[in-house]
Design a protein around this motif. Sequence first.
Motif, short mmCIF file in Angstrom:
data_model
loop_
_atom_site.label_atom_id
_atom_site.label_comp_id
_atom_site.label_asym_id
_atom_site.label_seq_id
_atom_site.Cartn_x
_atom_site.Cartn_y
_atom_site.Cartn_z
N THR A 1 9.42 -2.82 -6.16
CA THR A 1 8.88 -1.79 -5.28
C THR A 1 9.93 -0.73 -4.97
O THR A 1 11.14 -0.97 -5.04
CB THR A 1 8.35 -2.38 -3.96
N GLN B 1 3.45 -0.72 4.06
CA GLN B 1 2.85 0.59 3.85
C GLN B 1 3.91 1.58 3.37
O GLN B 1 5.10 1.36 3.51
CB GLN B 1 2.21 1.09 5.14
N GLY B 2 3.44 2.67 2.77
CA GLY B 2 4.36 3.67 2.28
C GLY B 2 5.28 3.14 1.19
O GLY B 2 6.44 3.53 1.10
N THR B 3 4.75 2.26 0.35
CA THR B 3 5.54 1.59 -0.68
C THR B 3 4.82 1.63 -2.02
O THR B 3 3.63 1.32 -2.09
CB THR B 3 5.82 0.12 -0.28
N ASN B 4 5.54 2.01 -3.05
CA ASN B 4 4.99 2.02 -4.41
C ASN B 4 5.45 0.79 -5.17
O ASN B 4 6.64 0.43 -5.11
CB ASN B 4 5.46 3.25 -5.18
N GLU C 1 0.84 -1.19 0.00
CA GLU C 1 0.00 0.00 0.00
C GLU C 1 0.88 1.24 0.00
O GLU C 1 1.79 1.36 0.80
CB GLU C 1 -0.92 -0.01 1.22
N ARG C 2 0.58 2.16 -0.90
CA ARG C 2 1.42 3.35 -1.02
C ARG C 2 1.23 4.33 0.13
O ARG C 2 2.11 5.11 0.45
CB ARG C 2 1.13 4.06 -2.35
N ASP C 3 0.04 4.32 0.76
CA ASP C 3 -0.22 5.20 1.90
C ASP C 3 0.22 4.55 3.20
O ASP C 3 0.56 3.37 3.25
CB ASP C 3 -1.72 5.49 2.01
N ARG D 1 8.55 4.78 -0.32
CA ARG D 1 8.37 6.23 -0.38
C ARG D 1 9.15 6.88 0.75
O ARG D 1 9.12 6.44 1.89
CB ARG D 1 6.88 6.57 -0.28
N GLY E 1 -4.99 8.56 -0.38
CA GLY E 1 -5.01 7.59 -1.47
C GLY E 1 -6.38 7.19 -1.95
O GLY E 1 -6.50 6.49 -2.96
N SER F 1 -5.17 -2.14 -7.36
CA SER F 1 -4.71 -0.77 -7.11
C SER F 1 -5.68 0.29 -7.60
O SER F 1 -5.37 1.48 -7.54
CB SER F 1 -3.34 -0.56 -7.76
#
Length: 444
Positions: free
Chosen positions: A158, A139-142, A39-41, A161, A52, A178
């Motif tokens: 990945t 988390q915090g990962t693109n 999850e990017r957030d 962020r 997000g 996504s």
Amino acid sequence: MSTSEPAGRGTAVVIGGGMAGMLAAWALRGHARRIIVIERDHYPEGPQFRAGTPQARHAHLLLEAGHRLLEQMFPGIRDELVAAGATMVPMASGLRWLGPAGWMARHDADIAFLSCTRALLDHVIRQRVRAAPSIHFEQGTNVVGLTGGPYVVDGVRTVARGTGVRRVIDAEMVIDASGRSSALPRWLEELRCPPVAEERVDPNVIYLSRLFDRDPDTDPGFGALYLQTRAPLHRGTGSLLPVENGRWLCSLGSMAETEKLSGEQGFDTLLSRMRDPILRETIAGLTPAGDIRGFRPGVSVRRHYQRNAPDGLVVLGDAETNFNPVYGQGMTAAAFGAHALHAAVAGVGGIGHDAARVARAQVAAVSRDPWLMSAGEDARFPQTIGGPSGALARWQHRYLDRVLSHATHDAAIAAAFTRVMSLLDPPTTLLRPRVLAPVLLGIR
């Protein structure tokens, strides 16, 4: 660097930790040894909105078919949500529904929808999913790409962020959940996969929403309110839904919209386009509980990954098919997709390539009817780009117009239409004799 055993055997990666991603991870329990949700957030601690999910500030509801599946997946979740402030609104007695032909007839039906903010629903489900020992979160990962080749996807690339740390995570199955912003078509192009066929419909929709404090001493005479458009003459749609903390969530939409509407002026403009003053009158004098929020969902797209996607890949939720949100189908369709994924891995007995192929076919099958319903309605507006057309589409529109006209005075037809809109029955049920005969013969 890999976080799993060689080739990622027994590992499933879920891209996206929103509703579709959470349901997908839960569906894989007991079939994958390790499930990694990327999850990017960073998740909030409580039921709060996050950057997000910009659509989360607008009206969301879980249709009857959706909350039945949710209860099956998470026993007791309905009571947990109601205890947290969600409301079960009976479709027959609690919802005042202005359809294209007029107010829906009162009828007997054991059908309801679950009404709360998207933030609350996400939070309650997330708490359940995060407690599962086989599900892990990054988390915090693109995700910036896939690994593999034209015929097999075997992992993701990945970037963290903030730190910029790059990793490769091997997986036996990769699930893209996504959402509308999915980069999967580009990632597949980078792997030299053939293009995926798409259907696109652009109704050019805009939404403005605001929370209001409910007056506990006033009974509006309904549990929720839904005002539909009447194409092509009217393009405004509005809803008033009860949500937690004693509030109403008012969401206003406009089809074929080219104006840049925002703020108080835009909200009033959309209110003025409603076909009935009941919504404006109900919120008049109520205290706003937040700012006015705008949202343009963009083009609706159905991608046919079941036809030629590489092995090891499954796509769920808005990344596979996203709808015009005005019809309230998105979260229920995501639950359908997760249920299809679970059935596939359970039927095959694991998360291998056979399961992925079965899942892609089943996900496409369960998203078909919601897509046909929403795309068909969007196509009524001449400004809509794409969608069904031709003689068959015109006949379907004429027939549905007659169904909706009868639904204003025939309780049985209103009940049948409500079941279709609740995604309990396919649209073909409206061709059964009990509906077909009075509609075609004009019997009242």
